[in-house]
Design a protein around this motif. Sequence first.
Motif, PDB file in Angstrom:
ATOM      1  N   GLU A 126       0.433   4.958 -13.944  1.00 42.47           N
ATOM      2  CA  GLU A 126       0.041   5.189 -15.220  1.00 42.47           C
ATOM      3  C   GLU A 126      -0.606   4.067 -16.141  1.00 42.47           C
ATOM      4  O   GLU A 126      -1.544   4.497 -16.725  1.00 42.47           O
ATOM      5  N   ASP A 127      -0.062   2.972 -16.077  1.00 44.25           N
ATOM      6  CA  ASP A 127      -0.572   2.046 -16.958  1.00 44.25           C
ATOM      7  C   ASP A 127      -1.547   1.162 -16.436  1.00 44.25           C
ATOM      8  O   ASP A 127      -2.061   0.007 -17.038  1.00 44.25           O
ATOM      9  N   ILE A 128      -2.351   1.439 -15.220  1.00 46.46           N
ATOM     10  CA  ILE A 128      -3.339   0.541 -14.686  1.00 46.46           C
ATOM     11  C   ILE A 128      -4.485   1.505 -14.869  1.00 46.46           C
ATOM     12  O   ILE A 128      -4.862   2.598 -14.721  1.00 46.46           O
ATOM     13  N   SER A 129      -5.587   0.540 -15.633  1.00 44.73           N
ATOM     14  CA  SER A 129      -6.961   1.156 -15.805  1.00 44.73           C
ATOM     15  C   SER A 129      -7.716   1.066 -14.404  1.00 44.73           C
ATOM     16  O   SER A 129      -7.588   0.462 -13.379  1.00 44.73           O
ATOM     17  N   MET A 130      -8.691   1.931 -14.392  1.00 42.46           N
ATOM     18  CA  MET A 130      -9.694   1.822 -13.254  1.00 42.46           C
ATOM     19  C   MET A 130     -10.406   0.357 -12.951  1.00 42.46           C
ATOM     20  O   MET A 130     -10.425  -0.175 -11.641  1.00 42.46           O
ATOM     21  N   ASP A 131     -10.502  -0.241 -14.086  1.00 46.16           N
ATOM     22  CA  ASP A 131     -11.126  -1.615 -13.900  1.00 46.16           C
ATOM     23  C   ASP A 131      -9.925  -2.793 -13.510  1.00 46.16           C
ATOM     24  O   ASP A 131     -10.187  -3.343 -12.477  1.00 46.16           O
ATOM     25  N   ASP A 132      -8.727  -2.450 -14.044  1.00 44.03           N
ATOM     26  CA  ASP A 132      -7.577  -3.403 -13.432  1.00 44.03           C
ATOM     27  C   ASP A 132      -7.496  -3.086 -12.058  1.00 44.03           C
ATOM     28  O   ASP A 132      -7.398  -3.980 -11.029  1.00 44.03           O
ATOM     29  N   LEU A 163     -10.125  -6.353  -5.310  1.00 39.42           N
ATOM     30  CA  LEU A 163     -11.065  -7.347  -4.966  1.00 39.42           C
ATOM     31  C   LEU A 163     -10.012  -8.651  -4.585  1.00 39.42           C
ATOM     32  O   LEU A 163     -10.467  -9.617  -3.796  1.00 39.42           O
ATOM     33  N   LEU A 164      -9.204  -8.995  -5.474  1.00 41.82           N
ATOM     34  CA  LEU A 164      -8.446 -10.168  -5.335  1.00 41.82           C
ATOM     35  C   LEU A 164      -7.581 -10.087  -4.251  1.00 41.82           C
ATOM     36  O   LEU A 164      -7.453 -11.279  -3.376  1.00 41.82           O
ATOM     37  N   ILE A 174      -4.349  -3.644   0.398  1.00 40.45           N
ATOM     38  CA  ILE A 174      -5.755  -3.520  -0.898  1.00 40.45           C
ATOM     39  C   ILE A 174      -5.356  -2.445  -1.791  1.00 40.45           C
ATOM     40  O   ILE A 174      -5.535  -2.516  -2.829  1.00 40.45           O
ATOM     41  N   MET A 175      -5.294  -1.049  -1.018  1.00 45.12           N
ATOM     42  CA  MET A 175      -5.089   0.048  -1.881  1.00 45.12           C
ATOM     43  C   MET A 175      -4.033   0.148  -2.648  1.00 45.12           C
ATOM     44  O   MET A 175      -3.820   0.387  -3.776  1.00 45.12           O
ATOM     45  N   THR A 176      -2.871  -0.570  -2.222  1.00 46.43           N
ATOM     46  CA  THR A 176      -1.428  -0.510  -2.943  1.00 46.43           C
ATOM     47  C   THR A 176      -1.849  -1.434  -4.100  1.00 46.43           C
ATOM     48  O   THR A 176      -1.194  -1.294  -5.432  1.00 46.43           O
ATOM     49  N   ALA A 177      -2.234  -2.434  -3.913  1.00 45.86           N
ATOM     50  CA  ALA A 177      -2.493  -3.722  -4.766  1.00 45.86           C
ATOM     51  C   ALA A 177      -3.446  -2.956  -6.230  1.00 45.86           C
ATOM     52  O   ALA A 177      -3.162  -3.106  -7.243  1.00 45.86           O
ATOM     53  N   GLY A 178      -4.315  -2.215  -5.658  1.00 48.00           N
ATOM     54  CA  GLY A 178      -5.107  -1.752  -6.785  1.00 48.00           C
ATOM     55  C   GLY A 178      -4.628  -0.557  -7.386  1.00 48.00           C
ATOM     56  O   GLY A 178      -4.523  -0.507  -8.804  1.00 48.00           O
ATOM     57  N   ALA A 179      -3.723   0.375  -6.691  1.00 50.02           N
ATOM     58  CA  ALA A 179      -3.067   1.417  -7.453  1.00 50.02           C
ATOM     59  C   ALA A 179      -2.053   0.821  -8.429  1.00 50.02           C
ATOM     60  O   ALA A 179      -1.584   1.338  -9.420  1.00 50.02           O
TER      61      ALA A 179
END
Length: 167
Positions: A43-49, A55-56, A158-163
């Motif tokens: 919920e608190d994660i933006s698409m840019d975040d 990427l990191l 990678i997906m989990t980090a992004g989500a």
Amino acid sequence: MRSPKKTFWLPVLALLPMLIVTSLVRAEGMSIAYTVVKMPLAEDISMDDAVDSMLLRANVLNFKMVARLPLYKELESMGVETKRIEIFQFCDARIAAQMISENIDFSAYLPCRITLIEDEEGKPWLVTLDLDKVIQMADLDPELKTLAIKVRDTMMEIMTAGANGEL
């Protein structure tokens, strides 16, 4: 008196057509959702975040981003109203080369993709191919199977980090 072998096989043979039809219906009625893994962004994660985190994490895991396709920008330039759709392609070239040398059909699955997308309600998701399904279908020797599992685990990390916006 019937032999025990005949007694066992007669019902099995009688059910065989039903088993075949049932398996065909399942295959034909399979939803495309069965072939992908979807993760909602926290919920608190933006698409840019989420992008920054993916990427990191890919960099830390030595998994190269080989392409970034902002599909939504292309659609907007054509006058098509759209929500955000962005495709990221990642690859470990050494593993890719080994898989292709085993079977050129693997090239259709390269590079690995993660799509960042908003659904109709504006909820952001990360979506990728369910590599478990591919691994199960592929006839891989133990070394290649280990590498395929490594790729699957890397993509999921990678997906989990992004989500979750993990840096």
